[in-house]
Design a protein around this motif. Structure first.
Motif, short mmCIF file in Angstrom:
data_model
loop_
_atom_site.label_atom_id
_atom_site.label_comp_id
_atom_site.label_asym_id
_atom_site.label_seq_id
_atom_site.Cartn_x
_atom_site.Cartn_y
_atom_site.Cartn_z
N PHE A 239 27.73 19.39 -46.04
CA PHE A 239 27.52 18.63 -47.28
C PHE A 239 28.86 18.22 -47.90
O PHE A 239 29.04 17.07 -48.30
CB PHE A 239 26.72 19.48 -48.26
N LEU A 240 29.80 19.19 -47.96
CA LEU A 240 31.10 18.86 -48.54
C LEU A 240 31.85 17.83 -47.68
O LEU A 240 32.54 16.95 -48.22
CB LEU A 240 31.95 20.13 -48.68
N GLY A 241 31.70 17.95 -46.34
CA GLY A 241 32.33 16.96 -45.48
C GLY A 241 31.78 15.57 -45.73
O GLY A 241 32.53 14.58 -45.76
N LYS A 242 30.46 15.47 -45.90
CA LYS A 242 29.85 14.17 -46.21
C LYS A 242 30.37 13.63 -47.54
O LYS A 242 30.68 12.43 -47.66
CB LYS A 242 28.34 14.31 -46.24
N VAL A 243 30.45 14.53 -48.52
CA VAL A 243 30.92 14.09 -49.85
C VAL A 243 32.36 13.59 -49.76
O VAL A 243 32.71 12.53 -50.32
CB VAL A 243 30.79 15.24 -50.86
N VAL A 244 33.22 14.37 -49.05
CA VAL A 244 34.62 13.97 -48.94
C VAL A 244 34.76 12.64 -48.21
O VAL A 244 35.52 11.75 -48.63
CB VAL A 244 35.43 15.08 -48.23
N LEU A 245 34.02 12.47 -47.12
CA LEU A 245 34.09 11.20 -46.40
C LEU A 245 33.56 10.04 -47.23
O LEU A 245 34.11 8.93 -47.19
CB LEU A 245 33.32 11.31 -45.08
N GLN A 246 32.50 10.31 -47.97
CA GLN A 246 31.98 9.25 -48.84
C GLN A 246 33.01 8.87 -49.90
O GLN A 246 33.16 7.69 -50.26
CB GLN A 246 30.68 9.72 -49.52
N LEU A 247 33.71 9.88 -50.44
CA LEU A 247 34.72 9.58 -51.46
C LEU A 247 35.94 8.89 -50.87
O LEU A 247 36.57 8.05 -51.54
CB LEU A 247 35.15 10.88 -52.17
N LEU A 248 36.30 9.26 -49.65
CA LEU A 248 37.50 8.67 -49.05
C LEU A 248 37.24 7.35 -48.36
O LEU A 248 38.20 6.60 -48.10
CB LEU A 248 38.11 9.67 -48.04
N TYR A 249 35.99 7.06 -48.06
CA TYR A 249 35.70 5.84 -47.32
C TYR A 249 36.17 4.58 -48.06
O TYR A 249 36.76 3.68 -47.43
CB TYR A 249 34.20 5.75 -47.02
N PRO A 250 35.98 4.46 -49.38
CA PRO A 250 36.51 3.25 -50.06
C PRO A 250 38.03 3.13 -49.96
O PRO A 250 38.56 2.03 -49.81
CB PRO A 250 36.06 3.45 -51.52
N PHE A 251 38.73 4.28 -50.01
CA PHE A 251 40.19 4.21 -49.89
C PHE A 251 40.60 3.78 -48.49
O PHE A 251 41.56 3.03 -48.32
CB PHE A 251 40.80 5.57 -50.24
N PHE A 252 39.88 4.29 -47.46
CA PHE A 252 40.17 3.84 -46.10
C PHE A 252 39.94 2.33 -45.97
O PHE A 252 40.75 1.61 -45.38
CB PHE A 252 39.28 4.58 -45.09
N ALA A 253 38.81 1.87 -46.53
CA ALA A 253 38.51 0.44 -46.44
C ALA A 253 39.54 -0.40 -47.20
O ALA A 253 40.00 -1.45 -46.72
CB ALA A 253 37.10 0.17 -46.98
N LEU A 254 39.91 0.09 -48.40
CA LEU A 254 40.91 -0.63 -49.20
C LEU A 254 42.26 -0.65 -48.49
O LEU A 254 42.95 -1.70 -48.45
CB LEU A 254 41.03 0.01 -50.58
N GLY A 255 42.67 0.49 -47.96
CA GLY A 255 43.95 0.54 -47.24
C GLY A 255 43.94 -0.37 -46.03
O GLY A 255 44.94 -1.06 -45.75
N ARG A 256 42.84 -0.38 -45.27
CA ARG A 256 42.78 -1.25 -44.11
C ARG A 256 42.84 -2.71 -44.53
O ARG A 256 43.48 -3.54 -43.87
CB ARG A 256 41.49 -0.96 -43.34
N PHE A 257 42.16 -3.03 -45.66
CA PHE A 257 42.17 -4.42 -46.14
C PHE A 257 43.56 -4.84 -46.61
O PHE A 257 44.02 -5.96 -46.35
CB PHE A 257 41.16 -4.57 -47.28
N LEU A 258 44.25 -3.91 -47.33
CA LEU A 258 45.58 -4.25 -47.86
C LEU A 258 46.65 -4.28 -46.77
O LEU A 258 47.60 -5.08 -46.86
CB LEU A 258 45.98 -3.23 -48.94
#
Length: 198
Positions: free
Chosen positions: A141-160
């Motif tokens: 559960f915590l792994g899912k939460v952490v990935l969900q929280l970090l996924y926008p940052f990964f997407a933003l970093g990849r976009f930038l």
């Protein structure tokens, strides 16, 4: 042979006959309780007669140096008859009581071992399994939460970083490492969230 030795021999043989009766009753009750295999019964019978014969022979050596007379057999028959006439039922009851006592003691020991050792170990094992399952569920559960929280940052970093990475000359080895890292992240996402990654 004087009268004293004859009387001693007769008494010893009567006692030997009584011993043979006691041994026979013990053997009979134990055979009925233990129920040995059919092929073993003749061997047990032979063993009984060997023990009885050796005992009578030793008693005869003690009483009159092993001399066989008619009163020796009369003493044996008298001892056997007196035993089965007056004492056999008490011996059978006593042997059965001893067997019941041994069985009850064995059941008590088994129950004690089960209560003191086996049940606590099984309970501890089950508690450990439940605790590990609970911790595993929490970690997922915590792994899912952490990935969900970090996924926008990964997407933003990849976009930038996409325009910058296009302008930079990145060696082919680093491209393979980055691709491997992306594949690992995607595999973890699929494992945690399912095929759709959501």
């Amino acid at each position: 042979m004087n009268l004293h030795i004859q009387f001693l021999t007769l008494s010893v043989m009567a006692g030997s006959g009584a011993f043979m009766g006691i041994l026979f009753d013990v053997y009979r009750v134990l055979s009925g309780q233990l129920r040995p295999p059919r092929w073993l019964v003749p061997l047990l019978d032979i063993g009984y007669w060997m023990i009885a014969t050796l005992f009578v022979f030793r008693a005869l050596l003690y009483s009159n140096d092993g001399q066989v007379r008619m009163y020796v057999f009369l003493g044996l028959l008298l001892g056997v008859w007196l035993y089965f006439r007056f004492a056999s039922r008490f011996t059978v009851r006593f042997v059965r009581f001893c067997i019941r006592t041994v069985k009850a003691l064995f059941r008590f020991l088994v129950k004690t071992v089960e209560v003191v050792f086996i049940k606590p170990i099984l309970l501890l094992y089950r508690l450990v399994i439940v605790l590990l399952g609970f911790l595993w569920a929490i970690s997922i559960f915590l792994g899912k939460v952490v990935l969900q929280l970090l996924y926008p940052f990964f997407a933003l970093g990849r976009f930038l970083l996409r325009p910058l990475l296009k302008r930079l000359h990145i060696p082919a080895g680093w491209n393979r490492v980055a691709g491997w890292f992306v594949r690992v992240v995607q595999a973890v996402k699929r494992w945690l969230f399912g095929k759709d990654g959501q």
